[in-house]
Design a protein around this motif. Structure first.
Motif, PDB file in Angstrom:
ATOM      1  N   ILE A  58      -0.421  44.476 101.399  1.00 19.11           N
ATOM      2  CA  ILE A  58       0.936  45.053 101.391  1.00 19.11           C
ATOM      3  C   ILE A  58       1.960  43.942 101.606  1.00 19.11           C
ATOM      4  CG2 ILE A  58       2.477  46.659 102.577  1.00 19.11           C
ATOM      5  CD1 ILE A  58      -0.087  48.268 103.355  1.00 19.11           C
ATOM      6  N   ASN A  59       1.643  43.038 102.514  1.00 16.61           N
ATOM      7  CA  ASN A  59       2.578  41.941 102.803  1.00 16.61           C
ATOM      8  C   ASN A  59       2.689  40.972 101.632  1.00 16.61           C
ATOM      9  OD1 ASN A  59       3.061  42.982 105.309  1.00 16.61           O
ATOM     10  ND2 ASN A  59       1.624  41.634 106.378  1.00 16.61           N
ATOM     11  N   THR A  60       1.571  40.672 100.988  1.00 19.40           N
ATOM     12  CA  THR A  60       1.609  39.720  99.865  1.00 19.40           C
ATOM     13  C   THR A  60       2.426  40.296  98.716  1.00 19.40           C
ATOM     14  OG1 THR A  60      -0.553  38.862 100.500  1.00 19.40           O
ATOM     15  CG2 THR A  60       0.183  38.394  98.256  1.00 19.40           C
ATOM     16  N   CYS A  61       2.232  41.583  98.426  1.00 17.30           N
ATOM     17  CA  CYS A  61       2.946  42.194  97.306  1.00 17.30           C
ATOM     18  C   CYS A  61       4.404  42.487  97.671  1.00 17.30           C
ATOM     19  CB  CYS A  61       2.233  43.478  96.877  1.00 17.30           C
ATOM     20  SG  CYS A  61       2.375  43.805  95.102  1.00 17.30           S
ATOM     21  N   ASN A  62       4.728  42.366  98.948  1.00 10.47           N
ATOM     22  CA  ASN A  62       6.090  42.686  99.382  1.00 10.47           C
ATOM     23  C   ASN A  62       7.143  41.762  98.765  1.00 10.47           C
ATOM     24  OD1 ASN A  62       8.272  42.899 101.952  1.00 10.47           O
ATOM     25  ND2 ASN A  62       7.139  44.771 101.467  1.00 10.47           N
ATOM     26  N   ASP A  63       6.728  40.549  98.375  1.00 14.94           N
ATOM     27  CA  ASP A  63       7.691  39.631  97.717  1.00 14.94           C
ATOM     28  C   ASP A  63       8.245  40.274  96.441  1.00 14.94           C
ATOM     29  OD1 ASP A  63       7.134  37.805  99.639  1.00 14.94           O
ATOM     30  OD2 ASP A  63       5.889  36.508  98.373  1.00 14.94           O
TER      31      ASP A  63
END
Ligand code: SF4
Length: 208
Positions: free
Chosen positions: A117-122
């Motif tokens: 979730i954090n990686t795709c948050n960009d």
């Protein structure tokens, strides 16, 4: 960049997509792009592609149960040219609306881990950045809500998820709804009336 069709930054998801592509060679099995009007003032944010829905067809919320109520509502409130989204080439268009997911790749068991979730948050942060002032972001479920709050650089403690809540999130309004998943609609956690009230609120916010 709001989307990278060749992204493999999440190793677990990339490996899972490879595995699913082997067993379902006719499926999309890649990151699923946002769909709809590039200048939209309504951005609907889901969680992640479903195995036999968006991961199959390549269009968010298309081809499985989760999209049935969503597209019906989009059509009822004037955001979609048709009440059913059947495939990526069915000719349906969205007006003043775009649909995206907090996580662009199919996760095993419909459950992305925090790092994914954090990686795709960009990508989500970049997509939120291009919204016009006065836009409405409709988060479907708590995970999408928290992903939006993070992408906007806001404190989670100041923006708690609650069905029907409207949060002042700077240049945009963040509107929450329970996710229109098969589980939520079958159990009555999210009824058609409840979902219609959320869309009525979105329409009111956009029109004010
Ligand atoms: S989930 Fe997002 S960041 Fe991760 S591989 Fe897919 S597109 Fe890339």
């Amino acid at each position: 960049m709001v989307f990278d069709p060749g992204c493999r930054r999440c190793p677990r998801l990339a490996a899972f997509l490879d595995q699913v592509a082997d067993s379902h060679p006719d499926y999309h099995c890649a990151p699923v792009p946002p769909f709809g009007d590039p200048d939209a003032r309504l951005l609907v944010v889901g969680l992640a592609p479903g195995m036999h829905g968006a991961n199959r067809t390549g269009r968010p919320f298309t081809g499985d149960h989760a999209g049935i109520l969503l597209y019906a509502m989009l059509h009822r409130f004037g955001f979609s040219s048709a009440p059913e989204s059947l495939s990526a080439d069915d000719g349906l268009t969205l007006e003043n609306c775009r649909i995206t997911n907090a996580v662009k790749c199919l996760p095993p068991g419909n459950k992305p881990v925090g790092a994914e979730i954090n990686t795709c948050n960009d990508f989500l942060a970049n997509e939120l950045r291009i919204l016009p002032p006065g836009a409405v972001v409709l988060a479907l479920g708590g995970i999408a809500h928290r992903a939006v709050v993070k992408a906007l650089g806001l404190r989670q403690a100041d923006y708690r998820f609650a069905h029907g809540a409207v949060h002042d999130a700077g240049d945009v309004a963040l509107l929450d709804s329970y996710h229109c998943s098969r589980y939520n609609t079958n159990t009555g956690r999210l009824t058609e009336t409840m979902f219609a009230e959320v869309f009525a609120e979105a329409r009111r916010l956009l029109d004010q």
